[in-house]
Design a protein around this motif. Structure first.
Motif, PDB file in Angstrom:
ATOM      1  N   VAL A   1       0.845  -1.207   0.000  1.00  0.00           N
ATOM      2  CA  VAL A   1       0.000   0.000   0.000  1.00  0.00           C
ATOM      3  C   VAL A   1       0.873   1.247   0.000  1.00  0.00           C
ATOM      4  O   VAL A   1       0.606   2.216  -0.720  1.00  0.00           O
ATOM      5  N   GLY A   2       1.947   1.224   0.783  1.00  0.00           N
ATOM      6  CA  GLY A   2       2.837   2.381   0.852  1.00  0.00           C
ATOM      7  C   GLY A   2       3.507   2.696  -0.465  1.00  0.00           C
ATOM      8  O   GLY A   2       3.738   3.869  -0.794  1.00  0.00           O
ATOM      9  N   LEU A   3       3.818   1.679  -1.265  1.00  0.00           N
ATOM     10  CA  LEU A   3       4.500   1.894  -2.538  1.00  0.00           C
ATOM     11  C   LEU A   3       3.661   2.722  -3.507  1.00  0.00           C
ATOM     12  O   LEU A   3       4.203   3.501  -4.296  1.00  0.00           O
ATOM     13  N   PHE A   4       2.346   2.548  -3.461  1.00  0.00           N
ATOM     14  CA  PHE A   4       1.482   3.223  -4.429  1.00  0.00           C
ATOM     15  C   PHE A   4       0.566   4.259  -3.775  1.00  0.00           C
ATOM     16  O   PHE A   4      -0.368   4.740  -4.413  1.00  0.00           O
ATOM     17  N   TRP A   5       0.869   4.599  -2.529  1.00  0.00           N
ATOM     18  CA  TRP A   5       0.019   5.531  -1.787  1.00  0.00           C
ATOM     19  C   TRP A   5      -0.122   6.874  -2.493  1.00  0.00           C
ATOM     20  O   TRP A   5      -1.218   7.426  -2.615  1.00  0.00           O
ATOM     21  N   SER A   6       0.980   7.440  -2.975  1.00  0.00           N
ATOM     22  CA  SER A   6       0.938   8.784  -3.563  1.00  0.00           C
ATOM     23  C   SER A   6       0.207   8.819  -4.896  1.00  0.00           C
ATOM     24  O   SER A   6      -0.169   9.892  -5.370  1.00  0.00           O
ATOM     25  N   GLN A   7      -0.017   7.667  -5.523  1.00  0.00           N
ATOM     26  CA  GLN A   7      -0.727   7.641  -6.799  1.00  0.00           C
ATOM     27  C   GLN A   7      -2.239   7.565  -6.617  1.00  0.00           C
ATOM     28  O   GLN A   7      -2.981   7.784  -7.579  1.00  0.00           O
ATOM     29  N   LEU A   8      -2.671   7.238  -5.416  1.00  0.00           N
ATOM     30  CA  LEU A   8      -4.092   7.012  -5.180  1.00  0.00           C
ATOM     31  C   LEU A   8      -4.780   8.275  -4.689  1.00  0.00           C
ATOM     32  O   LEU A   8      -4.195   9.052  -3.940  1.00  0.00           O
ATOM     33  N   ARG A   9      -6.013   8.453  -5.131  1.00  0.00           N
ATOM     34  CA  ARG A   9      -6.845   9.523  -4.586  1.00  0.00           C
ATOM     35  C   ARG A   9      -7.457   9.046  -3.273  1.00  0.00           C
ATOM     36  O   ARG A   9      -7.233   7.921  -2.845  1.00  0.00           O
ATOM     37  N   ARG A  10      -8.240   9.911  -2.661  1.00  0.00           N
ATOM     38  CA  ARG A  10      -8.793   9.595  -1.337  1.00  0.00           C
ATOM     39  C   ARG A  10      -9.583   8.287  -1.350  1.00  0.00           C
ATOM     40  O   ARG A  10      -9.393   7.426  -0.479  1.00  0.00           O
ATOM     41  N   GLY A  11     -10.450   8.128  -2.349  1.00  0.00           N
ATOM     42  CA  GLY A  11     -11.250   6.907  -2.424  1.00  0.00           C
ATOM     43  C   GLY A  11     -10.394   5.674  -2.625  1.00  0.00           C
ATOM     44  O   GLY A  11     -10.638   4.621  -2.038  1.00  0.00           O
ATOM     45  N   GLY A  12      -9.366   5.796  -3.466  1.00  0.00           N
ATOM     46  CA  GLY A  12      -8.471   4.681  -3.709  1.00  0.00           C
ATOM     47  C   GLY A  12      -7.673   4.310  -2.472  1.00  0.00           C
ATOM     48  O   GLY A  12      -7.424   3.131  -2.208  1.00  0.00           O
ATOM     49  N   ARG A  13      -7.262   5.319  -1.703  1.00  0.00           N
ATOM     50  CA  ARG A  13      -6.514   5.051  -0.482  1.00  0.00           C
ATOM     51  C   ARG A  13      -7.377   4.324   0.549  1.00  0.00           C
ATOM     52  O   ARG A  13      -6.919   3.382   1.207  1.00  0.00           O
ATOM     53  N   ILE A  14      -8.627   4.764   0.664  1.00  0.00           N
ATOM     54  CA  ILE A  14      -9.533   4.105   1.607  1.00  0.00           C
ATOM     55  C   ILE A  14      -9.757   2.656   1.197  1.00  0.00           C
ATOM     56  O   ILE A  14      -9.734   1.739   2.029  1.00  0.00           O
ATOM     57  N   ALA A  15      -9.965   2.434  -0.117  1.00  0.00           N
ATOM     58  CA  ALA A  15     -10.196   1.074  -0.611  1.00  0.00           C
ATOM     59  C   ALA A  15      -8.961   0.203  -0.409  1.00  0.00           C
ATOM     60  O   ALA A  15      -9.069  -0.964  -0.004  1.00  0.00           O
ATOM     61  N   ALA A  16      -7.777   0.756  -0.685  1.00  0.00           N
ATOM     62  CA  ALA A  16      -6.541  -0.016  -0.529  1.00  0.00           C
ATOM     63  C   ALA A  16      -6.307  -0.381   0.931  1.00  0.00           C
ATOM     64  O   ALA A  16      -5.939  -1.518   1.250  1.00  0.00           O
ATOM     65  N   CYS A  17      -6.509   0.575   1.829  1.00  0.00           N
ATOM     66  CA  CYS A  17      -6.329   0.301   3.259  1.00  0.00           C
ATOM     67  C   CYS A  17      -7.339  -0.725   3.761  1.00  0.00           C
ATOM     68  O   CYS A  17      -6.994  -1.617   4.551  1.00  0.00           O
ATOM     69  N   ALA A  18      -8.597  -0.596   3.285  1.00  0.00           N
ATOM     70  CA  ALA A  18      -9.627  -1.541   3.717  1.00  0.00           C
ATOM     71  C   ALA A  18      -9.311  -2.947   3.231  1.00  0.00           C
ATOM     72  O   ALA A  18      -9.447  -3.928   3.991  1.00  0.00           O
ATOM     73  N   ALA A  19      -8.879  -3.070   1.974  1.00  0.00           N
ATOM     74  CA  ALA A  19      -8.550  -4.393   1.427  1.00  0.00           C
ATOM     75  C   ALA A  19      -7.352  -4.998   2.145  1.00  0.00           C
ATOM     76  O   ALA A  19      -7.345  -6.191   2.480  1.00  0.00           O
ATOM     77  N   ALA A  20      -6.321  -4.179   2.392  1.00  0.00           N
ATOM     78  CA  ALA A  20      -5.130  -4.682   3.079  1.00  0.00           C
ATOM     79  C   ALA A  20      -5.469  -5.097   4.511  1.00  0.00           C
ATOM     80  O   ALA A  20      -5.022  -6.152   4.982  1.00  0.00           O
ATOM     81  N   ALA A  21      -6.252  -4.274   5.202  1.00  0.00           N
ATOM     82  CA  ALA A  21      -6.627  -4.598   6.579  1.00  0.00           C
ATOM     83  C   ALA A  21      -7.461  -5.879   6.636  1.00  0.00           C
ATOM     84  O   ALA A  21      -7.258  -6.728   7.513  1.00  0.00           O
ATOM     85  N   ALA A  22      -8.390  -6.029   5.671  1.00  0.00           N
ATOM     86  CA  ALA A  22      -9.223  -7.236   5.644  1.00  0.00           C
ATOM     87  C   ALA A  22      -8.368  -8.480   5.420  1.00  0.00           C
ATOM     88  O   ALA A  22      -8.578  -9.516   6.061  1.00  0.00           O
ATOM     89  N   ALA A  23      -7.380  -8.374   4.517  1.00  0.00           N
ATOM     90  CA  ALA A  23      -6.513  -9.519   4.243  1.00  0.00           C
ATOM     91  C   ALA A  23      -5.678  -9.883   5.467  1.00  0.00           C
ATOM     92  O   ALA A  23      -5.545 -11.059   5.820  1.00  0.00           O
ATOM     93  N   VAL A  24      -5.117  -8.874   6.125  1.00  0.00           N
ATOM     94  CA  VAL A  24      -4.285  -9.117   7.302  1.00  0.00           C
ATOM     95  C   VAL A  24      -5.121  -9.704   8.443  1.00  0.00           C
ATOM     96  O   VAL A  24      -4.693 -10.664   9.118  1.00  0.00           O
ATOM     97  N   LEU A  25      -6.304  -9.159   8.660  1.00  0.00           N
ATOM     98  CA  LEU A  25      -7.184  -9.684   9.701  1.00  0.00           C
ATOM     99  C   LEU A  25      -7.593 -11.123   9.409  1.00  0.00           C
ATOM    100  O   LEU A  25      -7.623 -11.975  10.308  1.00  0.00           O
ATOM    101  N   ALA A  26      -7.918 -11.404   8.145  1.00  0.00           N
ATOM    102  CA  ALA A  26      -8.352 -12.754   7.772  1.00  0.00           C
ATOM    103  C   ALA A  26      -7.231 -13.770   7.982  1.00  0.00           C
ATOM    104  O   ALA A  26      -7.458 -14.865   8.514  1.00  0.00           O
ATOM    105  N   ILE A  27      -6.020 -13.409   7.571  1.00  0.00           N
ATOM    106  CA  ILE A  27      -4.887 -14.331   7.728  1.00  0.00           C
ATOM    107  C   ILE A  27      -4.598 -14.579   9.210  1.00  0.00           C
ATOM    108  O   ILE A  27      -4.379 -15.717   9.638  1.00  0.00           O
ATOM    109  N   GLY A  28      -4.632 -13.515  10.010  1.00  0.00           N
ATOM    110  CA  GLY A  28      -4.416 -13.691  11.440  1.00  0.00           C
ATOM    111  C   GLY A  28      -5.495 -14.539  12.084  1.00  0.00           C
ATOM    112  O   GLY A  28      -5.207 -15.397  12.938  1.00  0.00           O
TER     113      GLY A  28
END
Length: 273
Positions: free
Chosen positions: A158-185
């Motif tokens: 997420v950090g690698l492409f953070w500056s390319q994303l707009r607000r909506g894209g950042r929220i979606a990326a963070c939500a997807a990453a958080a969901a994946a991390v929570l699911a794996i844990g």
């Protein structure tokens, strides 16, 4: 190390450095508290771990198909997969010339792996034990390697492409990453191979590694991470857009006209070194 510009304001790089330092310090403090509670066998935490794991084990034991799907998800999110993904990202960064960013990605992987086993061997916590286990895992329990590796990998991506994303894209990326991390844990507790506090410890340890490695690289090569991020932005733009940006603009008759070129190397039309 200068944290302010000549006008006395804090520079963007300094703000980034302070944020990463705060992340590492806060996660380290919380990890130390949790580790102390785990090591001392604090009653409320021990009862929570035991109750949670027994309930999930009972559910998994009676539902074979469900347990198999959870095991598959756990395998997909395993430490080898996560480190491979970050390694591929590092190789791509190296090939496009973002060498410091590539070193940063490799360091996240290697430091995370080394820290994981130092912590595991230091605490040597026993995994949950059942007479009829639904899954098996080797090595000490605390902290969870799956939780730590997945948090480092998804946060780095997420950090690698953070500056390319707009607000909506950042929220979606963070939500997807958080969901994946929570699911794996969650799969590690659902399969009965980790206590919930192992997973939480893995997430906190990941925060220490992410912040600490970033601060170390920033101090080693000041400003290089930001330059490499601009290089990534440049190389991932559509080709037509890059050509348009690279085309020299006609000189303006306005003596005050001095627009900076939009290029990672600071010169229009010149590719990355």
């Amino acid at each position: 190390m200068h944290l302010t510009s000549s006008s006395g304001s804090i520079t963007p790089r300094s703000r980034h450095l302070l944020r990463q330092t705060a992340l590492a310090v806060c996660c380290a403090a919380l990890f130390a508290v949790l580790a102390g509670l785990v090591k001392s066998g604090w009653g409320p935490l021990a009862r929570f771990d035991q109750g949670w794991i027994e309930h999930l084990h009972s559910y998994a034991r009676d539902r074979t198909a469900w347990t198999a799907s959870v095991q598959t998800l756990s395998d997909i999110g395993g430490t080898i997969t996560m480190r491979t993904v970050l390694g591929i990202a590092a190789a791509w960064l190296w090939l496009i010339g973002a060498r410091v960013l590539a070193v940063w990605a490799v360091a996240q992987t290697l430091v995370g792996w080394g820290a994981l086993w130092v912590l595991k061997l230091s605490f040597d916590r026993q995994r949950p034990a059942f007479p009829d286990p639904v899954s098996h895992a080797a090595g000490p329990a605390y902290p969870s390697g799956h939780a730590m590796a997945s948090a480092i990998t998804f946060a780095a991506l997420v950090g690698l492409f953070w500056s390319q994303l707009r607000r909506g894209g950042r929220i979606a990326a963070c939500a997807a990453a958080a969901a994946a991390v929570l699911a794996i844990g969650w799969t590690r507790t659902a399969l009965g191979v980790h206590w919930p506090s192992d997973v939480l410890g893995g997430w906190l340890a990941a925060g220490v590694v992410l912040g600490g490695v970033t601060v170390a690289v920033e101090l080693w090569r000041p400003g290089a991470l930001a330059r490499d991020i601009r290089r990534v932005n440049w190389r991932t733009r559509p080709r037509v857009q890059r050509i348009v940006v690279s085309t020299p603009r006609p000189a303006s008759h306005d003596p005050g006209f001095d627009e900076a070129p939009d290029h990672p190397d600071g010169a229009a039309g010149r590719g990355p070194a």
